[in-house]
Design a protein around this motif. Structure first.
Motif, PDB file in Angstrom:
ATOM      1  N   THR A 100      36.020  34.756  42.208  1.00 34.56           N
ATOM      2  CA  THR A 100      35.172  35.199  43.366  1.00 34.56           C
ATOM      3  C   THR A 100      35.007  36.943  43.813  1.00 34.56           C
ATOM      4  N   SER A 101      33.993  37.228  43.763  1.00 36.30           N
ATOM      5  CA  SER A 101      33.917  38.690  44.563  1.00 36.30           C
ATOM      6  C   SER A 101      32.767  38.811  45.429  1.00 36.30           C
ATOM      7  N   ASP A 102      32.289  39.732  45.867  1.00 36.76           N
ATOM      8  CA  ASP A 102      31.131  40.037  46.953  1.00 36.76           C
ATOM      9  C   ASP A 102      29.949  39.925  46.122  1.00 36.76           C
ATOM     10  N   LYS A 103      30.022  39.916  44.606  1.00 41.48           N
ATOM     11  CA  LYS A 103      28.812  39.907  43.721  1.00 41.48           C
ATOM     12  C   LYS A 103      28.514  38.292  43.256  1.00 41.48           C
ATOM     13  N   GLY A 104      29.391  37.389  43.448  1.00 43.11           N
ATOM     14  CA  GLY A 104      29.041  35.912  43.243  1.00 43.11           C
ATOM     15  C   GLY A 104      30.480  35.559  42.643  1.00 43.11           C
ATOM     16  N   ASP A 105      30.479  34.142  42.055  1.00 43.84           N
ATOM     17  CA  ASP A 105      31.393  33.450  41.385  1.00 43.84           C
ATOM     18  C   ASP A 105      31.130  33.435  39.952  1.00 43.84           C
ATOM     19  N   MET A 106      32.391  33.301  39.443  1.00 38.57           N
ATOM     20  CA  MET A 106      32.352  33.404  37.878  1.00 38.57           C
ATOM     21  C   MET A 106      33.265  32.288  37.367  1.00 38.57           C
ATOM     22  N   THR A 107      32.942  31.317  36.224  1.00 36.00           N
ATOM     23  CA  THR A 107      34.159  30.509  35.518  1.00 36.00           C
ATOM     24  C   THR A 107      34.040  31.435  34.244  1.00 36.00           C
ATOM     25  N   LEU A 108      35.377  31.507  33.763  1.00 33.61           N
ATOM     26  CA  LEU A 108      35.332  32.382  32.289  1.00 33.61           C
ATOM     27  C   LEU A 108      36.119  31.172  31.420  1.00 33.61           C
ATOM     28  N   ASP A 109      35.861  31.293  30.108  1.00 35.29           N
ATOM     29  CA  ASP A 109      36.585  30.763  29.233  1.00 35.29           C
ATOM     30  C   ASP A 109      36.664  31.263  27.942  1.00 35.29           C
ATOM     31  N   LEU A 110      37.952  32.117  27.723  1.00 35.03           N
ATOM     32  CA  LEU A 110      37.977  33.208  26.660  1.00 35.03           C
ATOM     33  C   LEU A 110      38.907  32.730  25.651  1.00 35.03           C
ATOM     34  N   SER A 111      38.658  33.224  24.322  1.00 36.15           N
ATOM     35  CA  SER A 111      39.640  32.663  23.523  1.00 36.15           C
ATOM     36  C   SER A 111      39.553  33.843  22.430  1.00 36.15           C
ATOM     37  N   GLY A 112      40.648  34.081  21.851  1.00 39.35           N
ATOM     38  CA  GLY A 112      40.682  35.408  20.685  1.00 39.35           C
ATOM     39  C   GLY A 112      42.061  35.372  20.211  1.00 39.35           C
ATOM     40  N   THR A 113      42.313  36.506  19.642  1.00 37.36           N
ATOM     41  CA  THR A 113      43.501  37.084  18.938  1.00 37.36           C
ATOM     42  C   THR A 113      44.064  38.246  19.606  1.00 37.36           C
ATOM     43  N   HIS A 114      45.533  38.370  19.575  1.00 40.20           N
ATOM     44  CA  HIS A 114      45.985  39.529  20.109  1.00 40.20           C
ATOM     45  C   HIS A 114      47.272  39.772  19.080  1.00 40.20           C
ATOM     46  N   SER A 115      47.492  41.179  19.274  1.00 35.11           N
ATOM     47  CA  SER A 115      48.741  41.833  18.585  1.00 35.11           C
ATOM     48  C   SER A 115      49.997  42.367  19.436  1.00 35.11           C
ATOM     49  N   GLY A 116      49.714  42.228  20.689  1.00 37.14           N
ATOM     50  CA  GLY A 116      50.630  42.773  21.400  1.00 37.14           C
ATOM     51  C   GLY A 116      50.073  44.104  22.202  1.00 37.14           C
ATOM     52  N   THR A 117      49.325  44.830  21.267  1.00 39.21           N
ATOM     53  CA  THR A 117      48.789  46.350  21.261  1.00 39.21           C
ATOM     54  C   THR A 117      47.336  46.302  21.239  1.00 39.21           C
TER      55      THR A 117
END
Length: 148
Positions: A100-117
């Motif tokens: 939630t922010s002054d701009k509105g509401d958001m739901t997020l669903d994020l998926s991906g890969t990471h290496s640590g850096t």
């Protein structure tokens, strides 16, 4: 009896192979590119202007944030967020939450890969604000640049 040394080597290597990268503290650059905007409330011209737009920002993550709040790197700093899922294991990342922010509401669903850096992820968001409900898909690429 060559089998025993091979089995012993495999048993010793297994923990090394299973060791997953963890997000590292430091200065990160994140690039978020809007892939698609889906809403009847957004005119086609505006959609074409927004799709492909890139926002780049930098954030400094402390060691504590890298260990337990890495997901904060993925949202606006001023947003008030709660996360129902935040997993960074085995090179995969998965984050679900609501902000939630002054701009509105958001739901997020994020998926991906990471290496640590570094990481690459797709974020499927639903934004609720002045234009009603808007579904947005964004591609995120993050890179650790070094110390803060």
């Amino acid at each position: 009896m060559r089998t025993l040394p091979l089995l012993a080597a495999a048993a010793l290597a297994a923990p090394l192979a299973a060791a997953a990268p963890t997000p590292q503290p430091g200065l990160w650059t994140v690039e978020a590119r809007v892939v698609s905007v889906d809403s009847q409330n957004v005119p086609a011209l505006v959609r074409r202007m927004v799709e492909g737009r890139v926002e780049t920002y930098e954030r400094c993550l402390t060691p504590a944030q890298a260990r337990g709040q890495f997901e904060r790197l993925l949202v606006q700093e001023e947003a008030r967020c709660s996360f129902s899922e935040a997993r960074f294991a085995g090179g995969a990342m998965r984050v679900k939450g609501r902000c939630t922010s002054d701009k509105g509401d958001m739901t997020l669903d994020l998926s991906g890969t990471h290496s640590g850096t570094g990481f690459r992820a797709t974020n499927k968001m639903t934004l609720t604000g002045r234009l009603g409900t808007v579904d947005v898909t964004a591609a995120h690429v993050g890179t650790r640049k070094g110390r803060c």
